[in-house]
Motif scaffolding. Structure first.
Motif, mmCIF file in Angstrom:
data_model
loop_
_atom_site.group_PDB
_atom_site.id
_atom_site.type_symbol
_atom_site.label_atom_id
_atom_site.label_comp_id
_atom_site.label_asym_id
_atom_site.label_seq_id
_atom_site.Cartn_x
_atom_site.Cartn_y
_atom_site.Cartn_z
ATOM 1 N N GLU A 104 0.533 -0.862 -0.006
ATOM 2 C CA GLU A 104 0.226 -0.279 -0.286
ATOM 3 C C GLU A 104 0.633 1.225 0.271
ATOM 4 O O GLU A 104 0.312 2.432 -0.517
ATOM 5 C CB GLU A 104 -1.017 -0.317 0.789
ATOM 6 C CG GLU A 104 -2.269 -1.413 1.208
ATOM 7 C CD GLU A 104 -3.500 -0.571 0.510
ATOM 8 O OE1 GLU A 104 -2.547 1.064 -0.236
ATOM 9 O OE2 GLU A 104 -4.478 -1.374 0.073
ATOM 10 N N TYR B 141 -5.814 7.995 -0.034
ATOM 11 C CA TYR B 141 -6.651 7.409 1.390
ATOM 12 C C TYR B 141 -7.365 9.187 1.773
ATOM 13 O O TYR B 141 -6.144 10.306 2.231
ATOM 14 C CB TYR B 141 -5.693 7.421 2.061
ATOM 15 C CG TYR B 141 -5.770 5.244 2.077
ATOM 16 C CD1 TYR B 141 -6.878 4.676 1.454
ATOM 17 C CD2 TYR B 141 -4.418 5.078 1.185
ATOM 18 C CE1 TYR B 141 -6.672 3.754 1.662
ATOM 19 C CE2 TYR B 141 -4.583 3.679 1.015
ATOM 20 C CZ TYR B 141 -5.713 2.797 0.910
ATOM 21 O OH TYR B 141 -5.285 1.542 0.854
ATOM 22 N N LYS C 6 -2.090 8.134 9.868
ATOM 23 C CA LYS C 6 -2.023 6.907 8.285
ATOM 24 C C LYS C 6 0.051 6.734 8.885
ATOM 25 O O LYS C 6 -0.048 7.548 9.647
ATOM 26 C CB LYS C 6 -2.291 8.144 7.321
ATOM 27 C CG LYS C 6 -3.266 8.349 6.528
ATOM 28 C CD LYS C 6 -3.325 9.216 5.754
ATOM 29 C CE LYS C 6 -4.518 10.087 4.995
ATOM 30 N NZ LYS C 6 -4.590 10.967 4.099
ATOM 31 N N VAL D 22 -0.367 5.763 4.475
ATOM 32 C CA VAL D 22 -1.294 4.865 3.910
ATOM 33 C C VAL D 22 -2.539 4.430 5.757
ATOM 34 O O VAL D 22 -1.792 4.325 6.904
ATOM 35 C CB VAL D 22 -0.446 3.716 3.839
ATOM 36 C CG1 VAL D 22 -1.733 1.936 4.457
ATOM 37 C CG2 VAL D 22 0.428 3.612 2.379
ATOM 38 N N ILE E 78 -5.732 -0.238 7.319
ATOM 39 C CA ILE E 78 -5.791 -1.123 5.599
ATOM 40 C C ILE E 78 -5.049 -2.157 5.338
ATOM 41 O O ILE E 78 -5.440 -3.448 5.380
ATOM 42 C CB ILE E 78 -5.445 0.310 4.573
ATOM 43 C CG1 ILE E 78 -5.624 1.293 4.518
ATOM 44 C CG2 ILE E 78 -5.337 -0.948 3.088
ATOM 45 C CD1 ILE E 78 -7.249 1.285 4.008
ATOM 46 N N ASP F 265 -13.898 -1.984 -2.607
ATOM 47 C CA ASP F 265 -13.210 -0.614 -3.327
ATOM 48 C C ASP F 265 -14.454 -0.047 -3.533
ATOM 49 O O ASP F 265 -14.886 1.230 -3.303
ATOM 50 C CB ASP F 265 -12.066 -1.124 -4.270
ATOM 51 C CG ASP F 265 -11.524 -0.594 -4.392
ATOM 52 O OD1 ASP F 265 -10.942 1.215 -5.243
ATOM 53 O OD2 ASP F 265 -10.339 -0.779 -3.991
ATOM 54 N N TRP G 153 -11.245 7.140 0.182
ATOM 55 C CA TRP G 153 -9.697 6.599 -0.585
ATOM 56 C C TRP G 153 -10.688 7.582 -2.321
ATOM 57 O O TRP G 153 -11.614 7.095 -2.455
ATOM 58 C CB TRP G 153 -9.470 5.850 -1.125
ATOM 59 C CG TRP G 153 -10.008 4.348 -1.710
ATOM 60 C CD1 TRP G 153 -9.457 4.287 -2.763
ATOM 61 C CD2 TRP G 153 -9.620 3.352 -0.169
ATOM 62 N NE1 TRP G 153 -10.057 2.462 -2.579
ATOM 63 C CE2 TRP G 153 -10.627 2.188 -1.498
ATOM 64 C CE3 TRP G 153 -10.114 3.123 0.971
ATOM 65 C CZ2 TRP G 153 -10.788 0.741 -0.959
ATOM 66 C CZ3 TRP G 153 -10.384 2.162 1.415
ATOM 67 C CH2 TRP G 153 -10.922 0.490 0.772
#
Length: 299
Positions: free
Chosen positions: A71, A86, A93, A97, A101, A170, A179
């Motif tokens: 990622e 994102y 994060k 990321v 996740i 997704d 995202w």
């Protein structure tokens, strides 16, 4: 104990997912984070308590560590998924990321692996007879194939079993704005806003992940038994509940169809195998019922 803990966590996870369509905004985002954390605890905890620290460590290294790495590379370079960013709604994060996740990769990687093992002759062995026999009557090396053929089938089923989940995930997360893709073309019909490269990237990483999991986890990851029923239930729940949620509650009919088709490669044979195994057990149980003279003869 392993099964009771796993069933309890699964029940909480299912309740959280049922509540998802009933919430909005920050509450929904917080519930999403909580659901992913629960899923990670369920899968890693099951791997730990059912097979020991080596398997759990392998799962975390490959799926959580590997998931974060791929990622971070994806956010920084656009490879292999495509170019995306994102939002800040999914918590803290690192390297762009959200920390949850890679937990999501882990959450579904383990049940996908166990489903593939179950479908390729990795059921619990039964005593008696010459050698181990899988719980559904198949040999330990699969349905007549070589060890290499078994390995290929297992990796393929586990890969598709995991990567096809993103046909649900997704579209749902993009619809929530968690995202966004900078260049979303070409896209699958009915799924705008998500490039095909994303799904191909999932397939690529899933192949690498599943190929690495077995050597690192050791031989105990090659078989399934009654302790794995919560993980099988998790996989099938994810499949059928996602179809229902996308088609009815989330107004995402196209992803309901795509996800249903993609995950069916693993989920439908898994459900059929379980039903056949149950029928076989019922038949054996009836065959072993004691004969009652004068009673059974009147039936």
């Amino acid at each position: 104990m392993t099964r009771r803990i796993s069933w309890a966590l699964l029940a909480i996870l299912v309740l959280a997912q049922i509540c998802y369509p009933l919430t909005t905004g920050a509450t929904r985002a917080g519930l999403t984070v909580a659901t992913v954390v629960l899923g990670w605890l369920l899968s890693v905890g099951h791997a730990l308590f059912s097979r020991g620290p080596r398997v759990a460590a392998a799962l975390v290294a490959v799926a959580t560590g590997g998931g974060f790495a791929i990622e971070a590379i994806g956010v920084a370079t656009g490879v292999p998924f495509g170019s995306y960013d994102y939002s800040g709604e999914l918590g803290p994060k690192l390297a762009g990321v959200p920390l949850i996740i890679p937990l999501a990769w882990t959450w579904m990687a383990w049940p996908a692996w166990l489903a593939a093992v179950r479908l390729t002759g990795g059921g619990a062995s039964r005593a008696g007879g010459s050698g181990a026999t899988a719980g559904d009557g198949t040999s330990g090396t699969g349905r007549g194939g070589s060890a290499a053929g078994l390995w290929v089938r297992r990796i393929a089923l586990a890969t598709v079993g995991l990567a096809s989940w993103d046909l649900f995930l997704d579209p749902q997360m993009v619809a929530e704005g968690y995202w966004v893709w900078r260049d979303a073309s070409p896209a699958l019909p009915g799924l705008p806003g998500i490039p095909v490269s994303n799904y191909l990237g999932w397939l690529l990483f899933a192949v690498l992940m599943m190929s690495a999991l077995r050597p690192l986890a050791g031989p105990t990851a090659e078989h399934t038994d009654r302790r794995d029923h919560p993980m099988v239930a998790l996989y099938l729940w994810t499949y059928f509940s996602s179809i229902l949620a996308h088609a009815v509650f989330l107004d995402l009919p196209a992803s309901a169809l795509w996800g249903a088709a993609g995950m069916s490669v693993t989920a439908v044979p898994l459900a059929v195998t379980l039903l056949r195994a149950r029928q076989a057990r019922d038949t054996r149980r009836e065959d072993h019922q004691p004969h009652r003279p004068g009673v059974d003869a009147t039936r």
